[in-house]
Enzyme design. Structure first.
Site, PDB file in Angstrom:
ATOM      1  N   ASP A 104      71.839 -13.607  46.545  1.00 27.25           N
ATOM      2  CA  ASP A 104      72.540 -12.902  46.850  1.00 27.25           C
ATOM      3  C   ASP A 104      71.830 -11.704  47.319  1.00 27.25           C
ATOM      4  O   ASP A 104      71.191 -11.109  46.137  1.00 27.25           O
ATOM      5  CB  ASP A 104      73.922 -13.074  45.882  1.00 27.25           C
ATOM      6  CG  ASP A 104      75.158 -12.846  46.688  1.00 27.25           C
ATOM      7  OD1 ASP A 104      75.582 -11.481  47.359  1.00 27.25           O
ATOM      8  OD2 ASP A 104      76.129 -13.267  46.863  1.00 27.25           O
ATOM      9  N   HIS A 126      84.966 -16.712  63.647  1.00 29.52           N
ATOM     10  CA  HIS A 126      85.090 -18.153  63.947  1.00 29.52           C
ATOM     11  C   HIS A 126      84.006 -18.616  64.718  1.00 29.52           C
ATOM     12  O   HIS A 126      83.465 -20.012  64.686  1.00 29.52           O
ATOM     13  CB  HIS A 126      86.039 -18.739  64.191  1.00 29.52           C
ATOM     14  CG  HIS A 126      87.378 -18.837  63.405  1.00 29.52           C
ATOM     15  ND1 HIS A 126      88.140 -18.477  63.206  1.00 29.52           N
ATOM     16  CD2 HIS A 126      86.954 -19.403  61.945  1.00 29.52           C
ATOM     17  CE1 HIS A 126      89.287 -18.287  61.537  1.00 29.52           C
ATOM     18  NE2 HIS A 126      88.345 -19.621  62.020  1.00 29.52           N
ATOM     19  N   LYS A 152      80.497 -18.710  63.482  1.00 31.91           N
ATOM     20  CA  LYS A 152      80.317 -20.732  63.032  1.00 31.91           C
ATOM     21  C   LYS A 152      80.140 -21.558  64.180  1.00 31.91           C
ATOM     22  O   LYS A 152      79.707 -22.140  63.775  1.00 31.91           O
ATOM     23  CB  LYS A 152      81.597 -20.940  62.023  1.00 31.91           C
ATOM     24  CG  LYS A 152      81.545 -20.457  60.725  1.00 31.91           C
ATOM     25  CD  LYS A 152      80.769 -19.917  59.477  1.00 31.91           C
ATOM     26  CE  LYS A 152      80.786 -19.935  58.668  1.00 31.91           C
ATOM     27  NZ  LYS A 152      80.601 -20.198  57.294  1.00 31.91           N
TER      28      LYS A 152
END
Length: 417
Positions: free
Chosen positions: A31, A182, A185
């Site tokens: 991370d 989106h 993705k």
């Protein structure tokens, strides 16, 4: 199994890392703490106070006796990512390390470009790192049901068999994404399919619905392990927002008619789905797709469930309809298949009255941390530039008063539709 969880400090990543560790897997978290930085940028914060990751990992080791390795760096930096893969030698990589908010991607050009570069380049880096350094590693990538949009046909799990002009073929299910997030993705999915085809990689694309819930068996073991509870207009999810609004006496803000229907699942099912995917890897050259959700709800139905739960707790809960800032169908057909994970052993936790009570009670417990000015949407899909800035904290009623007549559904709309 050695499993690297990319984005392990985030909401799904943290719960997943602890769950996999509890099941005996050797886990590493990767991370760069961008998720925490976005809170600072937006002037928002999780409802639940989360500790520094170093403190979280120490607390986990104390309660479980297990150690989770930490690699701090950016997945979009290939030198860093490749060094992590060489050092840890993962057998599976669980990829959560992306900008995951549709509203964030729609703020303006800068945020749209960042979202697509961060997400697409990060995933490409992961694919190249696996090919070059760990070709047997299985990629478990978090996708989204939002890739499909809301077509007027049943949504299959990733692929659809069609007949056209007398010929038949199985192809990726048509994508109708609803935001620049989106879309990123969708690009990820295509890149994964291509990499599996040309390099013989193995990948599982988990098209996940909207996740709710904060507590898992692992995060409940110590206050220092508590997970995020995002409720703001950019990163908050609809059920979280409704629970917080109920707790502070603000009407539940339903966008438009409220018929927008999506797949939902409990965070406890998210972590189990990840484990199932890891324990049942895809075949070489296979990019399989699972639709990861357990139930379907409309936005208005969720509001009505929270209204009922709040009233049982003695709260005065109302539902209000405001103009939808998104460009989407407010009423539509929605029937998505979700059998593959269940066939592999998923036993779903369905949204229950007790869980709703728990979520509202969490909102009540941390009510003094709520910033009511963060509830109403400030990002409009129809505008190429939105002035999404930090705002002064407001009382719940003052925040409600900030909604102008233009933002509300006309009075002749039935609020219970």
């Amino acid at each position: 199994m050695k499993i690297a969880v990319l984005g392990g400090d985030g909401y799904c990543g943290w719960a997943t890392a602890l769950y996999l560790s509890s099941k005996g897997h050797e886990v590493a978290i990767v991370d760069n703490f961008l998720r925490r930085q976005w809170d600072h940028e937006l002037g928002a914060d999780t409802l639940t106070p989360i500790r520094l990751l170093s403190e979280r990992l120490k607390a986990w080791q104390k309660v479980s006796g297990k150690t989770i390795e930490l690699f701090v760096g950016d997945v979009a930096d290939y030198d860093f990512l490749s060094s992590m893969v060489k050092s840890f030698e993962p057998e599976a990589i669980v990829h959560f390390a992306e900008q995951r908010s549709a509203p964030y991607s729609m703020i303006d050009r800068k945020h749209a470009v960042f979202t697509q570069v961060n997400n697409v380049v990060g995933t490409l880096n992961v694919l190249f790192a696996i090919r070059e350094l760990a070709p047997d590693c299985h990629l478990v990538k978090l996708g989204t049901m939002g890739e499909y949009g809301t077509p007027n046909i049943d949504i299959e799990e990733g692929y659809i068999t069609i007949e056209h002009n007398g010929r038949r073929d199985t192809v990726p299910f048509p994508k109708q994404p609803g935001s620049f997030y989106h879309l990123s993705k969708v690009h990820d999915s295509h890149n994964m399919m291509f990499a599996c085809k040309i390099w013989g990689l193995r990948a599982t694309d988990l098209n996940q619905g909207v996740v709710y819930g904060t507590m898992t068996e692992e995060t409940a073991q110590d206050e220092a392990l508590i997970n995020r509870f995002d409720y703001d207009d950019v990163f908050g999810t609809v059920l979280n927002r409704f629970c917080v609004q109920a707790a502070i006496g603000q009407p539940l803000t339903v966008y438009g008619k409220g018929g927008q229907t999506r797949g939902f699942l409990d965070i406890r099912d998210t972590v189990r789905c990840i484990e199932i995917a890891c324990n049942n890897p895809a075949a070489r050259g296979e990019c399989r797709v699972y639709n990861q959700f357990t139930e379907r709800f409309s936005v208005l139905h969720l509001a009505q469930l929270v209204e009922s739960a709040g009233r049982k707790l003695g709260l005065n809960v109302e539902i209000d309809h405001i103009a939808d800032p998104r460009v989407e169908a407010e009423e539509h057909y929605y029937n998505a298949k979700n059998t593959k994970l269940i066939d592999l052993g998923l036993q779903p936790h369905f949204l229950s009255d007790s869980l709703l009570d728990s979520m509202v009670n969490i909102a009540l417990q941390y009510r003094d941390r709520v910033d009511a000015s963060l509830m109403l949407p400030q990002v409009n899909w129809r505008e190429p530039r939105n002035d999404r800035r930090m705002q002064k904290s407001l009382t719940a009623r003052a925040a409600l008063g900030g909604a102008t007549a233009e933002t509300r559904v006309p009075a002749n709309k039935d609020k219970r539709r």
